[in-house]
Design a protein around this motif. Sequence first.
Motif, PDB file in Angstrom:
ATOM      1  N   ILE A   1      11.418  -1.466 -13.380  1.00  0.00           N
ATOM      2  CA  ILE A   1      11.058  -0.075 -13.115  1.00  0.00           C
ATOM      3  C   ILE A   1      12.007   0.851 -13.867  1.00  0.00           C
ATOM      4  O   ILE A   1      13.217   0.706 -13.808  1.00  0.00           O
ATOM      5  CB  ILE A   1      11.049   0.204 -11.610  1.00  0.00           C
ATOM      6  N   GLY A   2      11.410   1.781 -14.594  1.00  0.00           N
ATOM      7  CA  GLY A   2      12.182   2.726 -15.386  1.00  0.00           C
ATOM      8  C   GLY A   2      12.406   2.295 -16.824  1.00  0.00           C
ATOM      9  O   GLY A   2      12.860   3.092 -17.639  1.00  0.00           O
TER      10      GLY A   2
ATOM     11  N   THR B   1       6.660   4.394 -19.563  1.00  0.00           N
ATOM     12  CA  THR B   1       7.739   3.886 -18.724  1.00  0.00           C
ATOM     13  C   THR B   1       7.158   3.118 -17.547  1.00  0.00           C
ATOM     14  O   THR B   1       6.194   3.570 -16.921  1.00  0.00           O
ATOM     15  CB  THR B   1       8.590   5.062 -18.201  1.00  0.00           C
TER      16      THR B   1
ATOM     17  N   ASP C   1       6.417   2.143 -14.074  1.00  0.00           N
ATOM     18  CA  ASP C   1       6.423   2.914 -12.833  1.00  0.00           C
ATOM     19  C   ASP C   1       6.505   1.997 -11.609  1.00  0.00           C
ATOM     20  O   ASP C   1       7.214   2.291 -10.657  1.00  0.00           O
ATOM     21  CB  ASP C   1       5.129   3.729 -12.779  1.00  0.00           C
ATOM     22  N   GLU C   2       5.736   0.913 -11.635  1.00  0.00           N
ATOM     23  CA  GLU C   2       5.700  -0.045 -10.530  1.00  0.00           C
ATOM     24  C   GLU C   2       5.438  -1.434 -11.067  1.00  0.00           C
ATOM     25  O   GLU C   2       4.883  -1.597 -12.144  1.00  0.00           O
ATOM     26  CB  GLU C   2       4.581   0.296  -9.529  1.00  0.00           C
TER      27      GLU C   2
ATOM     28  N   ARG D   1       3.551   4.386 -16.822  1.00  0.00           N
ATOM     29  CA  ARG D   1       3.226   5.815 -16.923  1.00  0.00           C
ATOM     30  C   ARG D   1       3.108   6.141 -18.402  1.00  0.00           C
ATOM     31  O   ARG D   1       4.065   6.027 -19.144  1.00  0.00           O
ATOM     32  CB  ARG D   1       4.317   6.653 -16.256  1.00  0.00           C
TER      33      ARG D   1
ATOM     34  N   ASP E   1      -1.132   6.076 -14.968  1.00  0.00           N
ATOM     35  CA  ASP E   1      -0.503   4.776 -15.120  1.00  0.00           C
ATOM     36  C   ASP E   1      -1.546   3.791 -15.635  1.00  0.00           C
ATOM     37  O   ASP E   1      -2.675   3.769 -15.151  1.00  0.00           O
ATOM     38  CB  ASP E   1       0.045   4.293 -13.779  1.00  0.00           C
TER      39      ASP E   1
ATOM     40  N   VAL F   1      -1.631   4.168  -8.494  1.00  0.00           N
ATOM     41  CA  VAL F   1      -0.503   3.307  -8.146  1.00  0.00           C
ATOM     42  C   VAL F   1      -0.159   3.479  -6.681  1.00  0.00           C
ATOM     43  O   VAL F   1      -0.637   4.388  -6.016  1.00  0.00           O
ATOM     44  CB  VAL F   1       0.737   3.598  -9.019  1.00  0.00           C
TER      45      VAL F   1
ATOM     46  N   THR G   1       8.972   1.343  -6.487  1.00  0.00           N
ATOM     47  CA  THR G   1       9.079   2.743  -6.111  1.00  0.00           C
ATOM     48  C   THR G   1       8.703   3.066  -4.739  1.00  0.00           C
ATOM     49  O   THR G   1       8.294   2.693  -3.839  1.00  0.00           O
ATOM     50  CB  THR G   1       8.288   3.672  -7.052  1.00  0.00           C
TER      51      THR G   1
END
Length: 116
Positions: free
Chosen positions: A11-12, A25, A27-28, A44, A51, A83, A116
């Motif tokens: 994540i990220g 990026t 996201d989940e 994302r 997403d 998401v 997240t």
Amino acid sequence: MQTDIDPRSLIGRKAFDRDGHKIGTVDEVYLDDATGQPEWAAVRTGLFSRDAFVPLEPSTVVENTLRVPYDRALIKDAPDFGVGRHLSPEQELQLYHHYGLDIGSPGPSPCSGAGT
């Protein structure tokens, strides 16, 4: 995908397509309900975008980025399920078909979000 990486650590991270173009990026991360293994990542795709789900197998983590072996256009055209919700077996099947992946079993296991 590399199994020695904690799915939450994805994540990220930035995600790139097979040609090195940035997708977005992570996201989940969604885990397979039956195995607990990471199966899909929601990426994302832009500030006001959505997403896109990408398969984590056969994706790889290279230099702290997620490398997805598909073209950016195919990724951005993936079915949009939103998401934060569980993927139903039907939604997962749509994703398998979209990416031309073998299901590998009589029916896909639904996935649940792990991030997240």
